[in-house]
Design a protein around this motif. Structure first.
Motif, PDB file in Angstrom:
ATOM      1  N   LEU A 119       0.834  -1.202   0.000  1.00 64.97           N
ATOM      2  CA  LEU A 119       0.000   0.000   0.000  1.00 64.97           C
ATOM      3  C   LEU A 119       0.867   1.250   0.000  1.00 64.97           C
ATOM      4  O   LEU A 119       0.647   2.187  -0.783  1.00 64.97           O
ATOM      5  CB  LEU A 119      -0.942  -0.008   1.206  1.00 64.97           C
ATOM      6  CG  LEU A 119      -2.222  -0.842   1.096  1.00 64.97           C
ATOM      7  CD1 LEU A 119      -2.895  -0.935   2.456  1.00 64.97           C
ATOM      8  CD2 LEU A 119      -3.175  -0.250   0.069  1.00 64.97           C
ATOM      9  N   LEU A 120       1.864   1.268   0.909  1.00 67.74           N
ATOM     10  CA  LEU A 120       2.724   2.450   1.008  1.00 67.74           C
ATOM     11  C   LEU A 120       3.597   2.604  -0.234  1.00 67.74           C
ATOM     12  O   LEU A 120       3.849   3.725  -0.682  1.00 67.74           O
ATOM     13  CB  LEU A 120       3.601   2.349   2.256  1.00 67.74           C
ATOM     14  CG  LEU A 120       2.859   2.384   3.600  1.00 67.74           C
ATOM     15  CD1 LEU A 120       3.835   2.295   4.756  1.00 67.74           C
ATOM     16  CD2 LEU A 120       2.003   3.644   3.707  1.00 67.74           C
ATOM     17  N   ALA A 121       4.035   1.478  -0.808  1.00 62.82           N
ATOM     18  CA  ALA A 121       4.857   1.550  -2.016  1.00 62.82           C
ATOM     19  C   ALA A 121       4.061   2.144  -3.173  1.00 62.82           C
ATOM     20  O   ALA A 121       4.544   3.016  -3.905  1.00 62.82           O
ATOM     21  CB  ALA A 121       5.372   0.157  -2.372  1.00 62.82           C
ATOM     22  N   ALA A 122       2.821   1.683  -3.330  1.00 66.64           N
ATOM     23  CA  ALA A 122       1.981   2.209  -4.405  1.00 66.64           C
ATOM     24  C   ALA A 122       1.627   3.664  -4.159  1.00 66.64           C
ATOM     25  O   ALA A 122       1.601   4.488  -5.086  1.00 66.64           O
ATOM     26  CB  ALA A 122       0.708   1.366  -4.529  1.00 66.64           C
ATOM     27  N   GLN A 123       1.366   4.006  -2.893  1.00 61.77           N
ATOM     28  CA  GLN A 123       1.035   5.392  -2.541  1.00 61.77           C
ATOM     29  C   GLN A 123       2.207   6.323  -2.842  1.00 61.77           C
ATOM     30  O   GLN A 123       2.033   7.406  -3.427  1.00 61.77           O
ATOM     31  CB  GLN A 123       0.655   5.470  -1.068  1.00 61.77           C
ATOM     32  CG  GLN A 123       0.182   6.847  -0.630  1.00 61.77           C
ATOM     33  CD  GLN A 123       0.025   6.924   0.872  1.00 61.77           C
ATOM     34  OE1 GLN A 123       0.964   6.590   1.613  1.00 61.77           O
ATOM     35  NE2 GLN A 123      -1.149   7.330   1.333  1.00 61.77           N
ATOM     36  N   ALA A 124       3.413   5.902  -2.456  1.00 60.70           N
ATOM     37  CA  ALA A 124       4.591   6.730  -2.693  1.00 60.70           C
ATOM     38  C   ALA A 124       4.822   6.957  -4.183  1.00 60.70           C
ATOM     39  O   ALA A 124       5.131   8.073  -4.621  1.00 60.70           O
ATOM     40  CB  ALA A 124       5.815   6.071  -2.052  1.00 60.70           C
ATOM     41  N   LYS A 125       4.641   5.909  -4.981  1.00 61.80           N
ATOM     42  CA  LYS A 125       4.842   6.041  -6.426  1.00 61.80           C
ATOM     43  C   LYS A 125       3.773   6.936  -7.044  1.00 61.80           C
ATOM     44  O   LYS A 125       4.073   7.765  -7.925  1.00 61.80           O
ATOM     45  CB  LYS A 125       4.829   4.664  -7.076  1.00 61.80           C
ATOM     46  CG  LYS A 125       5.087   4.692  -8.589  1.00 61.80           C
ATOM     47  CD  LYS A 125       5.258   3.307  -9.151  1.00 61.80           C
ATOM     48  CE  LYS A 125       5.436   3.334 -10.664  1.00 61.80           C
ATOM     49  NZ  LYS A 125       6.584   4.180 -11.070  1.00 61.80           N
ATOM     50  N   ALA A 126       2.506   6.787  -6.586  1.00 60.76           N
ATOM     51  CA  ALA A 126       1.427   7.606  -7.135  1.00 60.76           C
ATOM     52  C   ALA A 126       1.648   9.078  -6.837  1.00 60.76           C
ATOM     53  O   ALA A 126       1.458   9.940  -7.703  1.00 60.76           O
ATOM     54  CB  ALA A 126       0.076   7.145  -6.569  1.00 60.76           C
ATOM     55  N   VAL A 127       2.073   9.385  -5.610  1.00 60.71           N
ATOM     56  CA  VAL A 127       2.321  10.784  -5.226  1.00 60.71           C
ATOM     57  C   VAL A 127       3.510  11.342  -5.995  1.00 60.71           C
ATOM     58  O   VAL A 127       3.491  12.478  -6.492  1.00 60.71           O
ATOM     59  CB  VAL A 127       2.535  10.880  -3.706  1.00 60.71           C
ATOM     60  CG1 VAL A 127       3.014  12.279  -3.330  1.00 60.71           C
ATOM     61  CG2 VAL A 127       1.258  10.528  -2.954  1.00 60.71           C
ATOM     62  N   ALA A 128       4.581  10.523  -6.112  1.00 64.57           N
ATOM     63  CA  ALA A 128       5.788  11.001  -6.786  1.00 64.57           C
ATOM     64  C   ALA A 128       5.572  11.196  -8.287  1.00 64.57           C
ATOM     65  O   ALA A 128       6.048  12.168  -8.877  1.00 64.57           O
ATOM     66  CB  ALA A 128       6.927  10.015  -6.541  1.00 64.57           C
ATOM     67  N   ASP A 129       4.824  10.276  -8.928  1.00 63.36           N
ATOM     68  CA  ASP A 129       4.646  10.327 -10.386  1.00 63.36           C
ATOM     69  C   ASP A 129       3.432  11.149 -10.804  1.00 63.36           C
ATOM     70  O   ASP A 129       3.320  11.540 -11.975  1.00 63.36           O
ATOM     71  CB  ASP A 129       4.510   8.916 -10.957  1.00 63.36           C
ATOM     72  CG  ASP A 129       5.765   8.085 -10.774  1.00 63.36           C
ATOM     73  OD1 ASP A 129       6.811   8.666 -10.410  1.00 63.36           O
ATOM     74  OD2 ASP A 129       5.700   6.856 -11.000  1.00 63.36           O
ATOM     75  N   GLY A 130       2.517  11.365  -9.844  1.00 67.35           N
ATOM     76  CA  GLY A 130       1.308  12.111 -10.174  1.00 67.35           C
ATOM     77  C   GLY A 130       0.315  11.325 -11.001  1.00 67.35           C
ATOM     78  O   GLY A 130      -0.537  11.900 -11.678  1.00 67.35           O
ATOM     79  N   THR A 131       0.391   9.984 -10.944  1.00 65.89           N
ATOM     80  CA  THR A 131      -0.533   9.132 -11.690  1.00 65.89           C
ATOM     81  C   THR A 131      -1.032   8.003 -10.787  1.00 65.89           C
ATOM     82  O   THR A 131      -0.338   7.588  -9.852  1.00 65.89           O
ATOM     83  CB  THR A 131       0.148   8.506 -12.920  1.00 65.89           C
ATOM     84  OG1 THR A 131       1.287   7.738 -12.487  1.00 65.89           O
ATOM     85  CG2 THR A 131       0.605   9.581 -13.902  1.00 65.89           C
ATOM     86  N   PRO A 132      -2.237   7.484 -11.031  1.00 61.87           N
ATOM     87  CA  PRO A 132      -2.754   6.368 -10.225  1.00 61.87           C
ATOM     88  C   PRO A 132      -1.877   5.128 -10.386  1.00 61.87           C
ATOM     89  O   PRO A 132      -1.354   4.850 -11.470  1.00 61.87           O
ATOM     90  CB  PRO A 132      -4.159   6.136 -10.800  1.00 61.87           C
ATOM     91  CG  PRO A 132      -4.518   7.423 -11.467  1.00 61.87           C
ATOM     92  CD  PRO A 132      -3.246   7.969 -12.008  1.00 61.87           C
ATOM     93  N   VAL A 133      -1.733   4.384  -9.301  1.00 64.89           N
ATOM     94  CA  VAL A 133      -0.918   3.174  -9.305  1.00 64.89           C
ATOM     95  C   VAL A 133      -1.718   2.033  -8.670  1.00 64.89           C
ATOM     96  O   VAL A 133      -2.131   2.130  -7.514  1.00 64.89           O
ATOM     97  CB  VAL A 133       0.394   3.372  -8.524  1.00 64.89           C
ATOM     98  CG1 VAL A 133       1.188   2.062  -8.457  1.00 64.89           C
ATOM     99  CG2 VAL A 133       1.234   4.471  -9.162  1.00 64.89           C
ATOM    100  N   PRO A 134      -1.982   0.925  -9.398  1.00 65.60           N
ATOM    101  CA  PRO A 134      -2.708  -0.202  -8.804  1.00 65.60           C
ATOM    102  C   PRO A 134      -1.857  -0.920  -7.767  1.00 65.60           C
ATOM    103  O   PRO A 134      -0.630  -1.009  -7.903  1.00 65.60           O
ATOM    104  CB  PRO A 134      -2.987  -1.108 -10.005  1.00 65.60           C
ATOM    105  CG  PRO A 134      -1.936  -0.754 -11.004  1.00 65.60           C
ATOM    106  CD  PRO A 134      -1.648   0.712 -10.815  1.00 65.60           C
ATOM    107  N   VAL A 135      -2.513  -1.411  -6.723  1.00 62.21           N
ATOM    108  CA  VAL A 135      -1.830  -2.197  -5.695  1.00 62.21           C
ATOM    109  C   VAL A 135      -1.992  -3.661  -6.084  1.00 62.21           C
ATOM    110  O   VAL A 135      -2.997  -4.306  -5.763  1.00 62.21           O
ATOM    111  CB  VAL A 135      -2.426  -1.924  -4.300  1.00 62.21           C
ATOM    112  CG1 VAL A 135      -1.630  -2.678  -3.228  1.00 62.21           C
ATOM    113  CG2 VAL A 135      -2.440  -0.431  -4.006  1.00 62.21           C
ATOM    114  N   ASP A 136      -1.026  -4.184  -6.804  1.00 61.69           N
ATOM    115  CA  ASP A 136      -1.157  -5.524  -7.369  1.00 61.69           C
ATOM    116  C   ASP A 136      -1.373  -6.595  -6.315  1.00 61.69           C
ATOM    117  O   ASP A 136      -2.086  -7.572  -6.555  1.00 61.69           O
ATOM    118  CB  ASP A 136       0.090  -5.859  -8.193  1.00 61.69           C
ATOM    119  CG  ASP A 136       0.216  -4.981  -9.441  1.00 61.69           C
ATOM    120  OD1 ASP A 136      -0.825  -4.475  -9.908  1.00 61.69           O
ATOM    121  OD2 ASP A 136       1.357  -4.805  -9.933  1.00 61.69           O
ATOM    122  N   ALA A 137      -0.778  -6.418  -5.154  1.00 60.89           N
ATOM    123  CA  ALA A 137      -0.891  -7.438  -4.108  1.00 60.89           C
ATOM    124  C   ALA A 137      -2.313  -7.580  -3.588  1.00 60.89           C
ATOM    125  O   ALA A 137      -2.657  -8.603  -2.986  1.00 60.89           O
ATOM    126  CB  ALA A 137       0.054  -7.106  -2.951  1.00 60.89           C
TER     127      ALA A 137
END
Length: 320
Positions: free
Chosen positions: A41-59
């Motif tokens: 969750l935190l990994a996807a959140q960090a990437k979404a905030v940094a990239d400015g795009t939605p990121v699915p939580v594959d797990a």
């Protein structure tokens, strides 16, 4: 030309989607660790905030649910009533009812949560269904099948009986519906049309009739793998009957109702009855090793411009 059809089995999806949002405090996002957060969750959140795009939580992805991290630090969850994706070779793919050839000559939908095989021709089962727990159910017609003509999610078996075709359409959940298309009065008089007995073979499932005239296939633990509403029959009549011979209509038959399958145009077809068609319920008898449909012969014999169609469907629990 006079025509009619018989549809018997279908697994029809009724999907719904639920959306929700969960906001995680911005402080939960950290980039101090160069390897990134280990929590998905935190990994996807960090990437979404940094990239400015939605990121699915594959797990957290499943056949029915998905979680997506949003650029504002929140999470959006999506839940479907029925599976919308399945795993193939370690990756999630959307459900897809397109028929593809199997190595043994049968045909299967490309990606469905329930297993399904259709006959490639011959005297074997028309269809074999396998639920997620591995329970199976096969249905064999009382006649040999020719090699089918495949188009997308539909297999057409021509001339299964004189003047009769069989059309089978699969669903993206791994079920199917089939329609016997009766082209003339001689075909309608065939005893195999007037009393259609389909052999069944199950492993881990018990078949039982329902009070309404349908059928259930139930596992030993009491869970219902498949349900079938009462069979229907309809003719190929249209709303314009000015040129059609008149005939007394049996009281058990009515014009196409709101809850009946509906054809996409004014004419009846394998998709359902047109607005001017006669529609009625067909008695179905369920035994351990066979299902028998006995349509009302008064509609088969009606001196109309159009012969009846007979419909039966098999659905997963929860379908409307």
């Amino acid at each position: 030309m006079l025509s009619s059809s018989v549809r018997r089995l279908a697994l029809l999806p009724v999907t719904g989607v639920l959306l929700g949002a969960l906001t995680v405090p911005a402080g939960a996002v950290t980039t101090d660790d160069p390897s990134g957060p280990s929590d998905p969750l935190l990994a996807a959140q960090a990437k979404a905030v940094a990239d400015g795009t939605p990121v699915p939580v594959d797990a957290l992805t499943s056949e029915t649910d998905s979680v997506t991290a949003q650029p504002d630090g929140s999470f959006t969850t999506t839940s479907a009533v029925l599976p919308v994706r399945v795993q193939r070779e370690g990756a999630w793919v959307p459900v897809d009812a397109t028929l593809v050839a199997d190595a043994d000559g049968t045909y299967s939908p490309r990606a469905t949560p329930n297993g399904m095989r259709l006959s490639g021709g011959g005297s074997g089962p028309l269809a074999t269904l396998t639920d997620p727990a591995g329970h199976t159910m096969s249905l064999t017609m009382p006649f040999a099948l020719p090699t089918p003509q495949i188009s997308s999610d539909t297999a057409l078996y021509p001339s299964v009986l004189p003047g009769v075709d069989l059309s089978v359409s699969v669903t993206d959940q791994g079920g199917f519906s089939d329609v016997l298309i009766v082209h003339d009065a001689k075909a309608a008089a065939d005893p195999r049309v007037r009393r259609l007995t389909v052999a069944t073979d199950t492993d881990g499932l018990d078949l039982a009739a329902t009070p309404a005239g349908g059928m259930t296939a139930t596992a030993a633990d009491g869970s219902v793998s498949y349900t079938s509403p009462p069979p229907l029959m309809w003719d190929s009549g249209t709303s314009d009957t000015s040129t059609a011979p008149t005939a007394a209509r049996p009281a058990s038959f009515v014009r196409a109702a709101a809850d009946a399958p509906v054809a996409p145009s004014d004419a009846s077809s394998t998709a359902g009855p047109g607005p001017g068609a006669q529609v009625g319920q067909v008695p179905m008898t369920t035994a351990d090793d066979a299902i028998t449909l006995a349509p009302d012969t008064s509609l088969l014999d009606a001196p109309r411009h159009a012969l009846p169609r007979l419909h039966r469907s098999l659905r997963e629990p929860g379908h409307q």
